[in-house]
Write a protein that holds these residues in place. Sequence first.
Motif, PDB file in Angstrom:
ATOM      1  N   ASN A   5       0.950  -1.144   0.142  1.00 39.01           N
ATOM      2  CA  ASN A   5      -0.006   0.105   0.206  1.00 39.01           C
ATOM      3  C   ASN A   5       1.008   1.239   0.042  1.00 39.01           C
ATOM      4  O   ASN A   5       0.454   2.136   0.536  1.00 39.01           O
ATOM      5  CB  ASN A   5      -0.905   0.108   1.088  1.00 39.01           C
ATOM      6  CG  ASN A   5      -1.961  -1.223   1.143  1.00 39.01           C
ATOM      7  OD1 ASN A   5      -2.078  -1.578   0.020  1.00 39.01           O
ATOM      8  ND2 ASN A   5      -2.341  -1.436   2.409  1.00 39.01           N
ATOM      9  N   MET A   6       1.831   1.132  -0.664  1.00 40.50           N
ATOM     10  CA  MET A   6       3.033   2.175  -0.589  1.00 40.50           C
ATOM     11  C   MET A   6       3.567   2.606  -1.931  1.00 40.50           C
ATOM     12  O   MET A   6       3.692   1.725  -2.645  1.00 40.50           O
ATOM     13  CB  MET A   6       4.284   1.890   0.309  1.00 40.50           C
ATOM     14  CG  MET A   6       3.790   1.985   1.701  1.00 40.50           C
ATOM     15  SD  MET A   6       5.321   2.505   2.701  1.00 40.50           S
ATOM     16  CE  MET A   6       4.296   2.641   4.439  1.00 40.50           C
ATOM     17  N   LEU A   7       3.843   3.754  -2.168  1.00 41.55           N
ATOM     18  CA  LEU A   7       4.635   4.120  -3.425  1.00 41.55           C
ATOM     19  C   LEU A   7       5.834   4.322  -2.967  1.00 41.55           C
ATOM     20  O   LEU A   7       6.313   5.015  -1.789  1.00 41.55           O
ATOM     21  CB  LEU A   7       3.960   5.603  -3.874  1.00 41.55           C
ATOM     22  CG  LEU A   7       2.615   5.616  -4.506  1.00 41.55           C
ATOM     23  CD1 LEU A   7       2.321   7.141  -4.521  1.00 41.55           C
ATOM     24  CD2 LEU A   7       2.392   4.860  -5.453  1.00 41.55           C
ATOM     25  N   THR A   8       6.797   3.764  -3.525  1.00 44.79           N
ATOM     26  CA  THR A   8       8.199   3.475  -3.297  1.00 44.79           C
ATOM     27  C   THR A   8       9.291   4.272  -4.270  1.00 44.79           C
ATOM     28  O   THR A   8       8.996   4.338  -5.378  1.00 44.79           O
ATOM     29  CB  THR A   8       8.789   1.960  -3.135  1.00 44.79           C
ATOM     30  OG1 THR A   8       8.420   1.330  -4.304  1.00 44.79           O
ATOM     31  CG2 THR A   8       7.889   1.199  -1.888  1.00 44.79           C
ATOM     32  N   GLU A   9      10.138   4.598  -3.559  1.00 37.59           N
ATOM     33  CA  GLU A   9      11.273   5.178  -4.213  1.00 37.59           C
ATOM     34  C   GLU A   9      12.699   4.621  -3.893  1.00 37.59           C
ATOM     35  O   GLU A   9      12.750   4.302  -2.549  1.00 37.59           O
ATOM     36  CB  GLU A   9      11.330   6.702  -4.277  1.00 37.59           C
ATOM     37  CG  GLU A   9      12.225   7.352  -4.891  1.00 37.59           C
ATOM     38  CD  GLU A   9      12.052   7.392  -6.596  1.00 37.59           C
ATOM     39  OE1 GLU A   9      13.049   7.084  -7.198  1.00 37.59           O
ATOM     40  OE2 GLU A   9      10.966   7.214  -7.137  1.00 37.59           O
ATOM     41  N   ILE A  10      13.707   4.523  -4.710  1.00 38.80           N
ATOM     42  CA  ILE A  10      14.799   4.139  -4.185  1.00 38.80           C
ATOM     43  C   ILE A  10      15.868   5.178  -4.073  1.00 38.80           C
ATOM     44  O   ILE A  10      15.982   6.274  -4.941  1.00 38.80           O
ATOM     45  CB  ILE A  10      15.780   3.349  -5.244  1.00 38.80           C
ATOM     46  CG1 ILE A  10      14.761   1.951  -5.465  1.00 38.80           C
ATOM     47  CG2 ILE A  10      17.137   2.801  -4.735  1.00 38.80           C
ATOM     48  CD1 ILE A  10      14.689   1.046  -4.280  1.00 38.80           C
ATOM     49  N   GLY A  11      16.507   5.418  -2.851  1.00 39.88           N
ATOM     50  CA  GLY A  11      17.433   6.787  -2.743  1.00 39.88           C
ATOM     51  C   GLY A  11      18.597   6.301  -2.260  1.00 39.88           C
ATOM     52  O   GLY A  11      18.964   5.060  -1.831  1.00 39.88           O
ATOM     53  N   GLU A  69      21.875   1.999  -0.286  1.00 37.97           N
ATOM     54  CA  GLU A  69      20.741   2.449  -1.314  1.00 37.97           C
ATOM     55  C   GLU A  69      19.518   1.944  -0.354  1.00 37.97           C
ATOM     56  O   GLU A  69      19.913   0.738   0.089  1.00 37.97           O
ATOM     57  CB  GLU A  69      20.831   1.865  -2.699  1.00 37.97           C
ATOM     58  CG  GLU A  69      21.963   2.429  -3.663  1.00 37.97           C
ATOM     59  CD  GLU A  69      21.644   1.985  -5.137  1.00 37.97           C
ATOM     60  OE1 GLU A  69      20.571   1.094  -5.126  1.00 37.97           O
ATOM     61  OE2 GLU A  69      22.575   1.873  -6.028  1.00 37.97           O
ATOM     62  N   VAL A  70      18.408   2.755  -0.316  1.00 36.38           N
ATOM     63  CA  VAL A  70      17.513   2.295   0.434  1.00 36.38           C
ATOM     64  C   VAL A  70      16.395   2.550  -0.071  1.00 36.38           C
ATOM     65  O   VAL A  70      16.350   3.449  -0.952  1.00 36.38           O
ATOM     66  CB  VAL A  70      17.494   3.273   1.749  1.00 36.38           C
ATOM     67  CG1 VAL A  70      18.536   2.858   2.876  1.00 36.38           C
ATOM     68  CG2 VAL A  70      17.418   4.529   1.826  1.00 36.38           C
ATOM     69  N   GLU A  71      15.301   1.969   0.167  1.00 34.18           N
ATOM     70  CA  GLU A  71      13.878   2.113  -0.381  1.00 34.18           C
ATOM     71  C   GLU A  71      13.030   3.012   0.800  1.00 34.18           C
ATOM     72  O   GLU A  71      12.976   2.709   1.886  1.00 34.18           O
ATOM     73  CB  GLU A  71      13.372   0.626  -0.646  1.00 34.18           C
ATOM     74  CG  GLU A  71      11.841   0.627  -1.240  1.00 34.18           C
ATOM     75  CD  GLU A  71      11.314  -0.468  -1.425  1.00 34.18           C
ATOM     76  OE1 GLU A  71      10.572  -0.714  -2.461  1.00 34.18           O
ATOM     77  OE2 GLU A  71      11.418  -1.607  -0.741  1.00 34.18           O
ATOM     78  N   VAL A  72      12.625   3.939   0.061  1.00 34.93           N
ATOM     79  CA  VAL A  72      11.616   4.934   0.929  1.00 34.93           C
ATOM     80  C   VAL A  72      10.265   4.717   0.361  1.00 34.93           C
ATOM     81  O   VAL A  72      10.094   4.638  -0.713  1.00 34.93           O
ATOM     82  CB  VAL A  72      12.214   6.664   0.636  1.00 34.93           C
ATOM     83  CG1 VAL A  72      11.229   7.462   1.243  1.00 34.93           C
ATOM     84  CG2 VAL A  72      13.631   6.523   0.765  1.00 34.93           C
ATOM     85  N   GLY A  73       9.044   4.567   1.387  1.00 33.55           N
ATOM     86  CA  GLY A  73       7.981   4.452   0.845  1.00 33.55           C
ATOM     87  C   GLY A  73       7.012   5.708   1.526  1.00 33.55           C
ATOM     88  O   GLY A  73       7.290   6.176   2.503  1.00 33.55           O
ATOM     89  N   ILE A  74       5.973   6.067   0.787  1.00 34.19           N
ATOM     90  CA  ILE A  74       4.946   7.031   1.013  1.00 34.19           C
ATOM     91  C   ILE A  74       3.702   6.176   1.088  1.00 34.19           C
ATOM     92  O   ILE A  74       3.451   5.543   0.075  1.00 34.19           O
ATOM     93  CB  ILE A  74       5.036   8.333   0.282  1.00 34.19           C
ATOM     94  CG1 ILE A  74       6.257   8.822   0.408  1.00 34.19           C
ATOM     95  CG2 ILE A  74       3.977   9.268   0.666  1.00 34.19           C
ATOM     96  CD1 ILE A  74       6.449   9.943  -0.589  1.00 34.19           C
ATOM     97  N   PRO A  75       2.586   6.126   2.098  1.00 32.58           N
ATOM     98  CA  PRO A  75       1.637   5.579   1.790  1.00 32.58           C
ATOM     99  C   PRO A  75       0.448   6.126   0.671  1.00 32.58           C
ATOM    100  O   PRO A  75       0.657   7.344   0.625  1.00 32.58           O
ATOM    101  CB  PRO A  75       0.759   5.847   3.314  1.00 32.58           C
ATOM    102  CG  PRO A  75       1.916   6.232   3.996  1.00 32.58           C
ATOM    103  CD  PRO A  75       3.180   6.972   3.206  1.00 32.58           C
TER     104      PRO A  75
END
Length: 163
Positions: A5-11, A69-75
């Motif tokens: 249930n998240m939109l994810t991005e790699i940073g 490198e990490v995965e960041v999520g926003i609901p």
Amino acid sequence: MNQSNMLTEIGRVVAKENDTVWVQTQSKTGCSSCQVNTVCGSGIVSKAFSHKVFVTPLKNKVNANIDDEVEVGIPDNLVVRASFMVYLVPLISMILALLVWQFWLTNSSELSSILAAATGLAIGFVVTHLYSRYAAQNGQTEPVLLRIVKRPIAVKQIETTVD
């Protein structure tokens, strides 16, 4: 949190201090995944102006280190709610103000109707601003670190001898 249930991005983690890491991400447009982005006018413009880099402080719940490198999520419901607040609340507020004005003064002039609509729009923007401040203070708008995607390998100097 449920990652589905998240939109994810790699940073990439660029700094670390106590329990906070600063994660650098680059903005992407929908055009970057389109097959005709090299010939489409929108795709060409988005390539020219889409190299924005963001650095965001996040709570380090996954014990990330600098250069990870990490995965960041926003609901995803946060994105829907924010879109509703930014686009629909001012518009609905403007229409309601205009309808109330028209109902209250049946013989109103065009200028007064425009002013009523502008006032309603301004009220909608104020409500949106107050809600965004409230949500930010309560931590409802913060992205979260989900996992470490890739950790750089620490390489030490290797000495070789030739026999």
